[in-house]
Scaffold this active site. Structure first.
Site, PDB file in Angstrom:
ATOM      1  N   ASN A  68       0.817  -1.224   0.000  1.00 19.56           N
ATOM      2  CA  ASN A  68       0.000   0.000   0.000  1.00 19.56           C
ATOM      3  C   ASN A  68       0.852   1.276   0.000  1.00 19.56           C
ATOM      4  O   ASN A  68       0.370   2.337   0.377  1.00 19.56           O
ATOM      5  CB  ASN A  68      -0.978  -0.016   1.197  1.00 19.56           C
ATOM      6  CG  ASN A  68      -0.278  -0.292   2.510  1.00 19.56           C
ATOM      7  OD1 ASN A  68       0.948  -0.190   2.595  1.00 19.56           O
ATOM      8  ND2 ASN A  68      -1.037  -0.624   3.534  1.00 19.56           N
ATOM      9  N   ARG A 100       3.134   6.511  11.910  1.00 11.19           N
ATOM     10  CA  ARG A 100       2.485   5.966  13.103  1.00 11.19           C
ATOM     11  C   ARG A 100       2.262   7.114  14.080  1.00 11.19           C
ATOM     12  O   ARG A 100       3.144   7.974  14.269  1.00 11.19           O
ATOM     13  CB  ARG A 100       3.348   4.885  13.774  1.00 11.19           C
ATOM     14  CG  ARG A 100       3.337   3.548  13.064  1.00 11.19           C
ATOM     15  CD  ARG A 100       1.959   2.879  13.063  1.00 11.19           C
ATOM     16  NE  ARG A 100       1.942   1.624  12.316  1.00 11.19           N
ATOM     17  CZ  ARG A 100       1.499   1.477  11.060  1.00 11.19           C
ATOM     18  NH1 ARG A 100       1.009   2.528  10.402  1.00 11.19           N
ATOM     19  NH2 ARG A 100       1.510   0.297  10.471  1.00 11.19           N
ATOM     20  N   GLN A 142      -5.453   2.882  18.370  1.00  9.59           N
ATOM     21  CA  GLN A 142      -6.518   2.804  17.364  1.00  9.59           C
ATOM     22  C   GLN A 142      -7.509   1.717  17.728  1.00  9.59           C
ATOM     23  O   GLN A 142      -7.060   0.626  18.082  1.00  9.59           O
ATOM     24  CB  GLN A 142      -5.906   2.545  15.985  1.00  9.59           C
ATOM     25  CG  GLN A 142      -5.084   3.731  15.524  1.00  9.59           C
ATOM     26  CD  GLN A 142      -4.547   3.609  14.100  1.00  9.59           C
ATOM     27  OE1 GLN A 142      -3.864   4.488  13.642  1.00  9.59           O
ATOM     28  NE2 GLN A 142      -4.845   2.541  13.405  1.00  9.59           N
ATOM     29  N   HIS A 164      -7.529   5.982  10.189  1.00 11.74           N
ATOM     30  CA  HIS A 164      -6.423   5.287   9.520  1.00 11.74           C
ATOM     31  C   HIS A 164      -6.943   4.568   8.268  1.00 11.74           C
ATOM     32  O   HIS A 164      -7.426   3.450   8.344  1.00 11.74           O
ATOM     33  CB  HIS A 164      -5.811   4.285  10.502  1.00 11.74           C
ATOM     34  CG  HIS A 164      -4.520   3.699  10.031  1.00 11.74           C
ATOM     35  ND1 HIS A 164      -3.723   2.925  10.834  1.00 11.74           N
ATOM     36  CD2 HIS A 164      -3.870   3.762   8.846  1.00 11.74           C
ATOM     37  CE1 HIS A 164      -2.643   2.553  10.161  1.00 11.74           C
ATOM     38  NE2 HIS A 164      -2.726   3.041   8.940  1.00 11.74           N
TER      39      HIS A 164
HETATM   40  P1  NAI Z   1      10.413   1.167   4.304  1.00 12.81           P
HETATM   41  O1  NAI Z   1      10.961   0.098   5.158  1.00 12.81           O
HETATM   42  O2  NAI Z   1      10.457   1.021   2.819  1.00 12.81           O
HETATM   43  O3  NAI Z   1      11.092   2.566   4.666  1.00 12.81           O
HETATM   44  C1  NAI Z   1      11.241   3.024   5.977  1.00 12.81           C
HETATM   45  C2  NAI Z   1      12.467   3.929   5.998  1.00 12.81           C
HETATM   46  O4  NAI Z   1      12.508   4.575   7.281  1.00 12.81           O
HETATM   47  C3  NAI Z   1      13.770   3.166   5.817  1.00 12.81           C
HETATM   48  O5  NAI Z   1      14.537   3.760   4.795  1.00 12.81           O
HETATM   49  C4  NAI Z   1      14.447   3.303   7.168  1.00 12.81           C
HETATM   50  O6  NAI Z   1      15.845   3.333   7.099  1.00 12.81           O
HETATM   51  C5  NAI Z   1      13.878   4.618   7.655  1.00 12.81           C
HETATM   52  N1  NAI Z   1      14.023   4.827   9.098  1.00 12.81           N
HETATM   53  C6  NAI Z   1      13.916   3.924  10.088  1.00 12.81           C
HETATM   54  N2  NAI Z   1      14.181   4.504  11.274  1.00 12.81           N
HETATM   55  C7  NAI Z   1      14.454   5.797  11.013  1.00 12.81           C
HETATM   56  C8  NAI Z   1      14.808   6.895  11.831  1.00 12.81           C
HETATM   57  N3  NAI Z   1      14.986   6.764  13.157  1.00 12.81           N
HETATM   58  N4  NAI Z   1      14.993   8.086  11.235  1.00 12.81           N
HETATM   59  C9  NAI Z   1      14.871   8.231   9.905  1.00 12.81           C
HETATM   60  N5  NAI Z   1      14.552   7.211   9.071  1.00 12.81           N
HETATM   61  C10 NAI Z   1      14.342   6.012   9.622  1.00 12.81           C
HETATM   62  O7  NAI Z   1       8.894   1.368   4.802  1.00 12.81           O
HETATM   63  P2  NAI Z   1       7.670   2.033   4.021  1.00 12.81           P
HETATM   64  O8  NAI Z   1       7.012   1.014   3.180  1.00 12.81           O
HETATM   65  O9  NAI Z   1       8.153   3.285   3.396  1.00 12.81           O
HETATM   66  O10 NAI Z   1       6.693   2.336   5.244  1.00 12.81           O
HETATM   67  C11 NAI Z   1       7.089   3.203   6.286  1.00 12.81           C
HETATM   68  C12 NAI Z   1       6.062   3.185   7.397  1.00 12.81           C
HETATM   69  O11 NAI Z   1       4.845   3.795   6.951  1.00 12.81           O
HETATM   70  C13 NAI Z   1       5.621   1.801   7.849  1.00 12.81           C
HETATM   71  O12 NAI Z   1       6.535   1.203   8.734  1.00 12.81           O
HETATM   72  C14 NAI Z   1       4.296   2.101   8.509  1.00 12.81           C
HETATM   73  O13 NAI Z   1       4.498   2.461   9.859  1.00 12.81           O
HETATM   74  C15 NAI Z   1       3.779   3.313   7.738  1.00 12.81           C
HETATM   75  N6  NAI Z   1       2.653   2.952   6.866  1.00 12.81           N
HETATM   76  C16 NAI Z   1       1.443   3.569   7.071  1.00 12.81           C
HETATM   77  C17 NAI Z   1       0.343   3.222   6.323  1.00 12.81           C
HETATM   78  C18 NAI Z   1      -0.969   3.922   6.495  1.00 12.81           C
HETATM   79  O14 NAI Z   1      -1.993   3.401   6.050  1.00 12.81           O
HETATM   80  N7  NAI Z   1      -1.004   5.082   7.110  1.00 12.81           N
HETATM   81  C19 NAI Z   1       0.414   2.131   5.320  1.00 12.81           C
HETATM   82  C20 NAI Z   1       1.757   1.646   5.092  1.00 12.81           C
HETATM   83  C21 NAI Z   1       2.815   2.009   5.885  1.00 12.81           C
END
Ligand code: NAI
Length: 387
Positions: free
Chosen positions: A146, A285, A314, A338
């Site tokens: 997503n 989050r 949530q 959400h």
């Molecule tokens: P991803 O794993 O592709 O990218 C996450 C990035 O955040 C990585 O590059 C990682 O190195 C970086 N990161 C981790 N800790 C960090 C920090 N302390 N400071 C800066 N960067 C940091 O994940 P993706 O697919 O981009 O998703 C990210 C988040 O989005 C998910 O973990 C989830 O919590 C949220 N999400 C929310 C949705 C919604 O419906 N609102 C749906 C999908 C994801």
């Protein structure tokens, strides 16, 4: 798209660590527990609402035809909930981030038969990942399912804050027409500096989608740097200090997972370093941003707006301050439930991805490396903090 996958040596990961095999033979039946949100009338009318209790991710007939027991419920809080009751002997737990079954360490201790937690979607912070590592429980998600849905929502949220859309629409609904009242706080996105905390799949897609808006500059903060070519493609510059990043941005968007290093990351102290009147969008989050500090910053004018769809618990309580907070001019709130990652398109993808994860598990086949957050006894992802 320069995917993070292309930049990481996933193929070199030892295969054995990614394999979990069912306790029982696949044809002898196991207990699968799914905690999903209740869809009500909408889910009865719209079968594509797959992530609901009513439509069960489309898994029931397939699982039952193989002799597995499939329990589906939205009841997840407290000792009498279905989550607490069935966790004791479930082998697989499926949940979504939209209505998360919180798998705390206590609950994992009680889950004697649990081998796999599947997130139907992206973001597995509802599981105590360290406890899963210790218990050798795999945590898998449908990576990428997503991310476009969320990136689109982020761009929409940035625009609705910068252009002061919500108060303008509310004015029309009220029957009023006073252009100056909304135009006094409406700007163009063109020429603004946008920064993302986290430049993974979603963060990068946000920057890609902002390119036609002729923003001034794109900044990112992430301990994993993007390849030079990928940076160039979206005009992104890495800033190694978070305070230095936020102090340069007109818009900050949060796109990192929730883990020990990001809980409460955007707090009262960091907000002081934002440019006065910046806009903040968080679809990552809720617990990454301090609820009360954000509300206070909006009230004081330190932030002009806050938007997103994620809440620190949530469903959010009725009196959660983010539901009604406003800036001094009566706008600046772009909060929704959400749902950014649960469009009907996304639901089709994460339902199919969940089935594919279960098929691999049942057949003892390796899981897609990108889907493995926690493998057998260790983190496989590099996105949940530097370990
Ligand atoms: P991803 O794993 O592709 O990218 C996450 C990035 O955040 C990585 O590059 C990682 O190195 C970086 N990161 C981790 N800790 C960090 C920090 N302390 N400071 C800066 N960067 C940091 O994940 P993706 O697919 O981009 O998703 C990210 C988040 O989005 C998910 O973990 C989830 O919590 C949220 N999400 C929310 C949705 C919604 O419906 N609102 C749906 C999908 C994801």
């Amino acid at each position: 798209m320069f995917s993070r996958l292309a930049t990481r040596p996933l193929a070199t990961r030892p295969l054995a660590r990614t394999l979990a095999t069912p306790t029982k033979q696949w044809d002898r039946g196991m207990k699968v527990l799914a905690i999903l949100y209740r869809g009500g009338e909408a889910a009865r009318q719209e079968p594509r609402l797959l992530g609901t209790v009513e439509n069960e991710l489309g898994l029931r007939s397939w699982l039952e035809s193989q002799g597995h027991e499939f329990i589906v419920s939205d009841s997840k809080e407290g000792p009498n909930s279905d989550l607490h009751k069935h966790i004791t002997d479930a082998e697989v737990v499926i949940t979504t981030p939209f209505h998360p079954g919180y798998l705390t360490r206590d609950l994992i201790d009680k889950a004697k038969n649990l081998k796999v937690c599947v997130t139907a979607g992206v973001g597995s912070d509802h599981v105590d990942l360290n406890a899963a590592v210790e218990r050798k429980i795999q945590v898998l998600e449908v990576t990428g399912s997503n991310v476009t849905s969320v990136a689109e929502h982020v761009v929409m949220s940035i625009l609705l804050l910068v252009r002061n859309f919500v108060p303008a629409h509310e004015m029309i609904e009220r029957g009023d027409w006073q252009v100056s009242d909304v135009a006094r706080n409406a700007f163009d996105l063109e020429g603004k500096v946008v920064g993302t905390i986290g430049a993974g799949r979603i963060g990068y897609r946000v920057l890609e989608r902002l390119m036609p808006f002729d923003t001034k500059e794109h900044l990112y903060y992430d301990y994993n740097s993007l390849p030079a070519e990928a940076e160039k493609k979206v005009r992104a510059r890495r800033v190694e200090d978070l305070k230095a990043l936020v102090s340069q941005c007109d818009v900050v968007t949060v796109n990192c997972p929730l883990h020990e290093g990001t809980r409460n990351l955007v707090n009262a102290d960091l907000l002081k370093h934002f440019k006065k009147g910046a806009w903040l969008v968080n679809t990552a989050r809720g617990a990454i941003c301090d609820k009360d500090a954000v509300a206070a910053a909006l009230k004081s004018g330190q932030l002009s707006g806050y938007a997103g769809d994620v809440w620190n618990v949530q469903p959010a309580p009725k009196d959660h301050v983010w539901r009604t907070m406003k800036n001094a001019l009566g706008g600046g709130n772009g909060m929704v439930p959400h749902y950014s990652g649960t469009t009907l398109d996304a639901q089709a993808r994460y339902a199919a991805g969940t089935r594919s994860i279960l098929e691999n598990y049942l057949k003892g086949k390796p899981q897609e490396p990108a889907n493995i957050i926690v493998g057998i006894g260790k983190y496989e992802t590099k996105a949940y903090g530097q370990r």
